[in-house]
Design an enzyme around this catalytic site. Structure first.
Site, PDB file in Angstrom:
ATOM      1  CB  VAL A 107       5.666 -22.937  -4.405  1.00  0.00           C
ATOM      2  CG1 VAL A 107       4.807 -24.197  -4.507  1.00  0.00           C
ATOM      3  CG2 VAL A 107       6.428 -22.939  -3.087  1.00  0.00           C
ATOM      4  NE  ARG A 124     -31.145  15.388  12.652  1.00  0.00           N
ATOM      5  CZ  ARG A 124     -31.201  16.681  12.978  1.00  0.00           C
ATOM      6  NH1 ARG A 124     -30.066  17.338  13.261  1.00  0.00           N
ATOM      7  NH2 ARG A 124     -32.333  17.306  13.030  1.00  0.00           N
ATOM      8  CB  CYS A 145      -0.926   0.018   1.222  1.00  0.00           C
ATOM      9  SG  CYS A 145      -2.046  -1.377   1.322  1.00  0.00           S
TER      10      CYS A 145
END
Length: 457
Positions: free
Chosen positions: A84, A448, A47
């Site tokens: 791998v 609200r 990041c």
């Protein structure tokens, strides 16, 4: 007790968190921990690459949380530049290739952790592999980009894609003194926001001197006589470029898992249970950017590539492998970003996602400020909120604004996790003082307004 062996594929956040946690819970006589990493860096912050590129932070060392040597001192046999290449699950072994010598060897395991991360989306376009075109996912990628910027004499950059990676790299290139053009196929930048909120991002980016070209697809990368990138071609014309950065997002790196027949989700990520064990497997675990996770709002699995999740996955896996018990319950899709001084945040569902789920919802959009209006340096922000029409349950929040805007999304993330209604949110006891917030925090003002729409709708 016989010694067991844990093999970890991938040496970044999820893999090394799992290895380190298991090592803390089991001593060396009980558990051998071997990890393979094909790159030159381990335990690093991907990041941070845009901020390294932009010269805001030093790198690459500053972005490394723990070096390979430090891992080895703590009892993790971390083998760098080793890839791998094959999983033999019935035989409980993996094949690894030393990328320096080319030598291949098999290694047995009792438990296997797949933390193979993600790969940048690289579209099959003519010229996309030309010199001067860069993907950005690993510290090796970041170093290659910085080296390329140092060698580039021209100062024109094109970023393909206007998601999180795209806008962050646009800022980094502006800081480096490049004239930046961002090309995005969608109607607005930041497809992780609703289009009306993305329009605010576009307006701000244009105000910073970034050319934002939307609603057009890239058709190819044009090269010059020397074979290097010269322009980016779109459906509507060409954009000259000395450097091209691919900001099209990432996909789970699950090539090994697919070949081994492990279960994958719609986005190609590995599917696990709550303990981060690969579904249908007793001793194979997976975490980080290669997995899909449960979205607590939609109830579906999603691929979300974030270091915060990866570290938590690793902690869960390491705890379970080490003999303890832990679970990863899921996410609500929270993310924040910035481009220059503009802060961008979202959590939960977008309108398009809520519609696709068949939900009926109301939206509320309010404009407010980061501090009391009379307090110096109060900056504007826009908050958009989605709530389910019948129940008033909060479904999602998006915020675009200046300093002090983005982290307000954390309130909404907690509310989503707790399955709160917007009416319940209006009574939250949030901190107030003029330097930090208006009397009514912008998130509560939006709640609200949403609550009033639910009541009348």
């Amino acid at each position: 007790m016989a010694q067991r062996r844990l093999v970890v594929v991938g040496g970044d956040a999820a893999g090394m968190s799992a290895a380190s946690r298991a090592r803390r819970l089991k001593d060396r006589e009980q558990l051998e921990v071997v990890a393979f990493e094909r790159g030159r860096f381990a335990s690093y912050s991907a990041c941070g690459i845009p901020y390294w590129t932009g010269g805001v932070v030093d790198g690459p060392g500053a972005l490394v949380a723990r070096t390979p040597e430090e891992h080895r001192e703590r009892g993790v046999d971390l083998r760098m530049l080793t890839e791998v290449t094959e999983l033999d699950l019935p035989g409980q072994r993996v094949r690894a290739r030393d990328l320096t010598s080319g030598r291949e060897t098999w290694h047995g395991f009792d438990d296997l952790v797949l933390a193979t991360g993600a790969r940048p989306v690289r579209p099959p376009l003519e010229g996309v592999d030309a010199p001067g075109v860069y993907g950005v996912q690993t510290l090796d990628d970041g170093k290659a980009l910085l080296d390329g910027l140092e060698r580039t004499t021209g100062r024109r950059a094109v970023v393909i894609g206007a998601g999180y990676i795209g806008v962050e790299m646009a800022e980094a290139l502006v800081r480096r003194g490049f004239a930046v053009t961002v090309v995005e196929r969608a109607a607005q930048p930041m497809a992780t926001l609703d289009p009306d909120m993305g329009a605010l991002v576009r307006e701000a980016m244009c105000g910073m001197g970034v050319e934002v070209v939307t609603g057009t697809a890239v058709t190819g990368v044009v090269t010059g006589g020397d074979g290097r990138v010269a322009a980016v071609a779109t459906e509507d014309g060409e954009h000259p470029a000395d450097v091209v950065v691919l900001g099209l997002g990432v996909r789970p790196e699950t090539t090994l898992a697919r070949a081994a027949g492990l279960p994958l989700g719609e986005s190609g990520g590995l599917l696990t249970d709550l303990a981060m064990r690969v579904r249908g497997q007793g001793n194979v675990w997976a975490g980080g950017d290669c997995v899909e996770v449960l979205d607590l709002v939609s109830g579906r699995t999603r691929h979300i590539a974030l270091g915060t999740h990866a570290n938590k996955h690793g902690q869960v896996i390491g705890t379970n492998v080490g003999g303890g018990y832990a679970t990863f319950p899921g996410v609500v899709g929270t993310a924040v970003s910035k481009v220059c001084d503009l802060e961008i945040a979202r959590t939960g569902l977008l309108e398009e996602q809520a519609t696709a789920m068949g939900l009926r919802f109301v939206t509320a959009t309010v404009e407010s400020t980061s501090r009391a209006g009379y307090y110096p340096q109060a900056s504007p922000m826009t908050v958009k909120m989605l709530a389910e029409r019948r129940t008033g349950r909060l479904l999602g929040v998006q915020i675009v604004g200046r300093e002090g805007a983005a982290k307000r999304v954390d309130v909404a993330a907690v509310a989503l996790t707790a399955r709160m209604t917007v009416d319940q949110m209006t009574a939250l006891d949030l901190g107030y003082a003029p330097p930090f917030s208006p009397v009514w925090d912008p998130v509560l003002v939006a709640a609200r307004k949403a609550s009033a729409s639910v009541a009348t709708g």
